[in-house]
Design a protein around this motif. Structure first.
Motif, PDB file in Angstrom:
ATOM      1  N   VAL A   7       0.766  -1.000   0.076  1.00 30.10           N
ATOM      2  CA  VAL A   7       0.024  -0.115   0.062  1.00 30.10           C
ATOM      3  C   VAL A   7       0.754   1.084  -0.208  1.00 30.10           C
ATOM      4  O   VAL A   7       0.278   2.198  -0.433  1.00 30.10           O
ATOM      5  N   SER A   8       2.389   1.200   0.453  1.00 32.90           N
ATOM      6  CA  SER A   8       3.103   2.330   0.422  1.00 32.90           C
ATOM      7  C   SER A   8       3.421   2.450  -1.000  1.00 32.90           C
ATOM      8  O   SER A   8       3.507   3.650  -1.601  1.00 32.90           O
ATOM      9  N   VAL A   9       4.057   1.549  -1.652  1.00 29.50           N
ATOM     10  CA  VAL A   9       4.634   1.666  -2.949  1.00 29.50           C
ATOM     11  C   VAL A   9       3.658   1.586  -4.137  1.00 29.50           C
ATOM     12  O   VAL A   9       3.948   2.621  -5.047  1.00 29.50           O
ATOM     13  N   ARG A  10       2.404   1.115  -3.974  1.00 27.50           N
ATOM     14  CA  ARG A  10       1.315   1.056  -5.065  1.00 27.50           C
ATOM     15  C   ARG A  10       0.613   2.512  -4.845  1.00 27.50           C
ATOM     16  O   ARG A  10       0.133   3.132  -5.852  1.00 27.50           O
ATOM     17  N   ASP A  11      -0.013   2.668  -3.469  1.00 28.46           N
ATOM     18  CA  ASP A  11      -1.138   3.866  -3.365  1.00 28.46           C
ATOM     19  C   ASP A  11      -0.370   4.988  -2.643  1.00 28.46           C
ATOM     20  O   ASP A  11      -1.008   5.855  -2.847  1.00 28.46           O
TER      21      ASP A  11
ATOM     22  N   ARG B  78       6.888  -7.764  19.092  1.00 28.80           N
ATOM     23  CA  ARG B  78       7.266  -7.857  20.497  1.00 28.80           C
ATOM     24  C   ARG B  78       6.525  -8.642  21.648  1.00 28.80           C
ATOM     25  O   ARG B  78       7.424  -9.188  22.397  1.00 28.80           O
ATOM     26  N   GLU B  79       5.538  -9.039  21.370  1.00 31.18           N
ATOM     27  CA  GLU B  79       4.543 -10.161  22.240  1.00 31.18           C
ATOM     28  C   GLU B  79       5.434 -11.562  22.120  1.00 31.18           C
ATOM     29  O   GLU B  79       5.638 -12.210  23.229  1.00 31.18           O
ATOM     30  N   ILE B  80       5.844 -12.062  20.971  1.00 29.96           N
ATOM     31  CA  ILE B  80       6.547 -13.133  21.089  1.00 29.96           C
ATOM     32  C   ILE B  80       7.916 -13.071  20.828  1.00 29.96           C
ATOM     33  O   ILE B  80       8.633 -14.166  21.171  1.00 29.96           O
ATOM     34  N   ARG B  81       8.613 -11.816  21.094  1.00 32.02           N
ATOM     35  CA  ARG B  81       9.991 -11.677  21.065  1.00 32.02           C
ATOM     36  C   ARG B  81      10.782 -12.256  19.708  1.00 32.02           C
ATOM     37  O   ARG B  81      11.778 -12.817  19.726  1.00 32.02           O
ATOM     38  N   LEU B  82       9.833 -11.822  18.650  1.00 30.80           N
ATOM     39  CA  LEU B  82      10.584 -12.108  17.122  1.00 30.80           C
ATOM     40  C   LEU B  82      11.361 -11.094  16.760  1.00 30.80           C
ATOM     41  O   LEU B  82      11.123 -10.149  16.164  1.00 30.80           O
ATOM     42  N   ARG B  83      12.780 -11.285  17.157  1.00 36.47           N
ATOM     43  CA  ARG B  83      13.912 -10.261  16.853  1.00 36.47           C
ATOM     44  C   ARG B  83      13.913  -9.961  15.525  1.00 36.47           C
ATOM     45  O   ARG B  83      14.248  -8.885  15.097  1.00 36.47           O
ATOM     46  N   GLY B  84      14.074 -11.141  14.580  1.00 38.27           N
ATOM     47  CA  GLY B  84      14.099 -10.823  13.317  1.00 38.27           C
ATOM     48  C   GLY B  84      13.185 -10.289  12.591  1.00 38.27           C
ATOM     49  O   GLY B  84      13.255  -9.240  11.770  1.00 38.27           O
ATOM     50  N   ALA B  85      11.969 -10.564  13.017  1.00 35.61           N
ATOM     51  CA  ALA B  85      10.923 -10.080  12.241  1.00 35.61           C
ATOM     52  C   ALA B  85      10.739  -8.587  12.610  1.00 35.61           C
ATOM     53  O   ALA B  85      10.382  -7.895  11.625  1.00 35.61           O
ATOM     54  N   LEU B  86      11.098  -8.344  13.710  1.00 41.61           N
ATOM     55  CA  LEU B  86      11.016  -6.954  14.325  1.00 41.61           C
ATOM     56  C   LEU B  86      12.063  -6.036  13.741  1.00 41.61           C
ATOM     57  O   LEU B  86      11.714  -4.930  13.089  1.00 41.61           O
ATOM     58  N   ALA B  87      13.057  -6.638  13.109  1.00 43.74           N
ATOM     59  CA  ALA B  87      14.190  -5.826  12.564  1.00 43.74           C
ATOM     60  C   ALA B  87      13.839  -5.396  11.183  1.00 43.74           C
ATOM     61  O   ALA B  87      13.979  -4.483  10.694  1.00 43.74           O
ATOM     62  N   TYR B  88      13.204  -6.557  10.579  1.00 45.25           N
ATOM     63  CA  TYR B  88      12.829  -6.182   9.307  1.00 45.25           C
ATOM     64  C   TYR B  88      11.510  -5.407   9.183  1.00 45.25           C
ATOM     65  O   TYR B  88      11.428  -4.736   8.260  1.00 45.25           O
ATOM     66  N   ASN B  89      10.589  -5.246  10.132  1.00 44.09           N
ATOM     67  CA  ASN B  89       9.646  -4.216  10.444  1.00 44.09           C
ATOM     68  C   ASN B  89      10.101  -2.988  10.420  1.00 44.09           C
ATOM     69  O   ASN B  89       9.559  -2.037   9.643  1.00 44.09           O
ATOM     70  N   HIS B  90      11.287  -2.719  11.261  1.00 45.99           N
ATOM     71  CA  HIS B  90      11.740  -1.464  11.523  1.00 45.99           C
ATOM     72  C   HIS B  90      12.304  -1.044   9.866  1.00 45.99           C
ATOM     73  O   HIS B  90      12.245   0.246   9.673  1.00 45.99           O
ATOM     74  N   LYS B  91      12.977  -2.083   9.327  1.00 45.35           N
ATOM     75  CA  LYS B  91      13.555  -1.647   7.986  1.00 45.35           C
ATOM     76  C   LYS B  91      12.430  -1.140   7.072  1.00 45.35           C
ATOM     77  O   LYS B  91      12.650  -0.370   6.367  1.00 45.35           O
ATOM     78  N   MET B  92      11.338  -1.899   6.999  1.00 42.09           N
ATOM     79  CA  MET B  92      10.052  -1.695   6.069  1.00 42.09           C
ATOM     80  C   MET B  92       9.668  -0.208   6.623  1.00 42.09           C
ATOM     81  O   MET B  92       9.237   0.470   5.797  1.00 42.09           O
ATOM     82  N   ARG B  93       9.608  -0.019   7.689  1.00 42.37           N
ATOM     83  CA  ARG B  93       9.139   1.465   8.152  1.00 42.37           C
ATOM     84  C   ARG B  93      10.136   2.695   7.684  1.00 42.37           C
ATOM     85  O   ARG B  93       9.583   3.588   7.309  1.00 42.37           O
ATOM     86  N   GLY B  94      11.613   2.347   7.426  1.00 45.13           N
ATOM     87  CA  GLY B  94      12.389   3.141   7.048  1.00 45.13           C
ATOM     88  C   GLY B  94      11.947   3.262   5.299  1.00 45.13           C
ATOM     89  O   GLY B  94      12.075   4.218   4.880  1.00 45.13           O
ATOM     90  N   ASN B  95      11.612   2.211   4.927  1.00 42.93           N
ATOM     91  CA  ASN B  95      11.133   2.241   3.369  1.00 42.93           C
ATOM     92  C   ASN B  95       9.951   3.033   3.165  1.00 42.93           C
ATOM     93  O   ASN B  95      10.119   3.808   2.293  1.00 42.93           O
ATOM     94  N   VAL B  96       8.940   2.900   4.163  1.00 41.89           N
ATOM     95  CA  VAL B  96       7.718   3.788   3.920  1.00 41.89           C
ATOM     96  C   VAL B  96       8.012   5.200   3.987  1.00 41.89           C
ATOM     97  O   VAL B  96       7.719   6.000   3.295  1.00 41.89           O
TER      98      VAL B  96
END
Length: 398
Positions: A224-228, A246-264
């Protein structure tokens, strides 16, 4: 292309948690899983039950891997394999090899990942463990997809999706939908990608799979960021996904989330905020020894700093070094990705590596990877009875 075949409601399970740990939820926090698994190891060692030692060591390896404690994960999967081999249990050997292959991919060692995952699929087949076999095939497919060889893995993704739907395996269905969606997104088919990411999120939500749901929301946010250009919706989706991570403590997924926030934020021209997110993600990836994430976060950081007035020579140097790093990891699209960034920033073309410079690590998709993908065939997954009680879910390898 991804038509439904015999879908029915299912609740996600975590078949990598076995034996005494079999009651653990797919949404159990990783520190909880690690504590339970270590207690299980000690109890199994006292009783001399090597099969149970292998099972508990597998859970230790997976918890450590997802927490970013990669050295401990490496020790644990090898200990699991040794215990399984001593016990003569092919299925447990397959699971340990799958864990080792998944860790290798996470660390950017694609050749090793292909070898271990191929061995895991063969051990699962020999041992009659259809779940380990399914996980291993999914791991091979994901390794090829991450490298960017979509032609080699698209059919395997589709086959695994069909089998997952036929067997009613929610977690594996989510994994396959997300993988196919990512290939669509990366080749510019945004409508198809969004539909599949949304289906994955819905499926994961119904199955109470917080991990798969978080990854799907990240994919939706990207599209939705890149298309819309819908920045606020994308950021809101990422915030919801971050809560789950954060609830499950998924560190890798959280880091990719932060990178995607940077992309947006970068796409929206909010370069200062984007730089902060890329720097945050870069630190997280480096702490986890995750070279692909490290490289991609660094690419974002270089681009954001250039937009904020960074020195052109420094931008060229950073992008040139990054291109070499990405090619060494073995990403097929590395040159296109970095050269595209250089053109966008007006600093291209980048200089070619000198003849005496560092050599890249051979072909991006090595022979062992091509061989493993050619041999991958999910037809054996049809030998198990999907109606059998207690049939576990051969879900995706995250």
């Amino acid at each position: 292309m991804t038509g439904r075949t015999g879908t029915r409601p299912a609740r996600a399970s975590a078949p990598e948690y076995q034996g005494a740990l079999g009651s653990l939820s797919v949404n159990a926090s990783l520190p909880e899983v690690l504590d339970e698994a270590l207690r299980g190891v000690r109890a199994a060692e006292r009783s001399g039950d090597l099969h149970e030692v292998a099972r508990c060591r597998l859970a230790v390896a997976e918890a450590c891997r997802r927490l970013g404690r990669t050295d401990e994960a490496d020790q644990a999967w090898k200990a699991s394999f040794r215990a399984a081999r001593t016990a003569g249990h092919e299925g447990a050997m397959a699971w340990a090899l799958w864990s080792g292959g998944t860790l290798a991919r996470q660390r950017g060692a694609f050749r090793l990942a292909y070898r271990l995952l191929k061995l895991a699929s063969e051990a699962g087949e020999r041992g009659g463990d259809v779940v380990a076999r399914g996980y291993s095939l999914a791991g091979l497919a994901e390794t090829g997809r991450i490298q960017g060889d979509y032609e080699a893995v698209a059919r395997l993704h589709e086959q695994l999706l069909t089998e997952a739907r036929r067997r009613g395996e929610a977690r594996h269905t989510v994994w396959a939908l997300e993988g196919i969606a990512q290939m669509h997104r990366n080749t510019g088919r945004f409508d198809e990608a969004l539909a599949l990411f949304e289906e994955a999120a819905e499926t994961a939500s119904r199955a109470e799979d917080r991990r798969g749901w978080a990854w799907a929301l990240r994919g939706i946010a990207d599209v939705v960021s890149v298309r819309d250009g819908d920045v606020e919706r994308a950021l809101a989706l990422l915030s919801r996904a971050e809560d789950a991570c954060r609830e499950i403590r998924l560190r890798g997924a959280l880091a990719y989330n932060h990178k995607m926030r940077g992309n947006v934020l970068y796409r929206a021209g909010r370069y200062e905020q984007a730089r902060e997110q890329y720097a945050r993600a870069l630190g997280e990836f480096r702490a986890m020894d995750e070279p692909r994430g490290t490289a991609l976060a660094y690419l974002g950081l270089v681009k954001a700093e250039a937009r904020l007035g960074g020195d052109a020579a420094g931008t060229v140097a950073g992008l040139t070094a990054l291109r070499t790093s990405l090619e060494r990891i073995g990403l097929l699209h590395a040159r296109e990705l970095v050269d595209g960034a250089a053109a966008e920033l007006g600093v291209g073309p980048l200089p070619e590596p000198s003849a005496d410079g560092p050599a890249t690590d051979g072909p991006a998709l090595p022979d062992v990877g091509a061989e493993a993908l050619r041999a991958a065939d999910p037809k054996e997954l049809r030998t198990a009875d999907p109606e059998a009680p207690g049939t576990p879910d051969p879900g995706g390898p995250r």
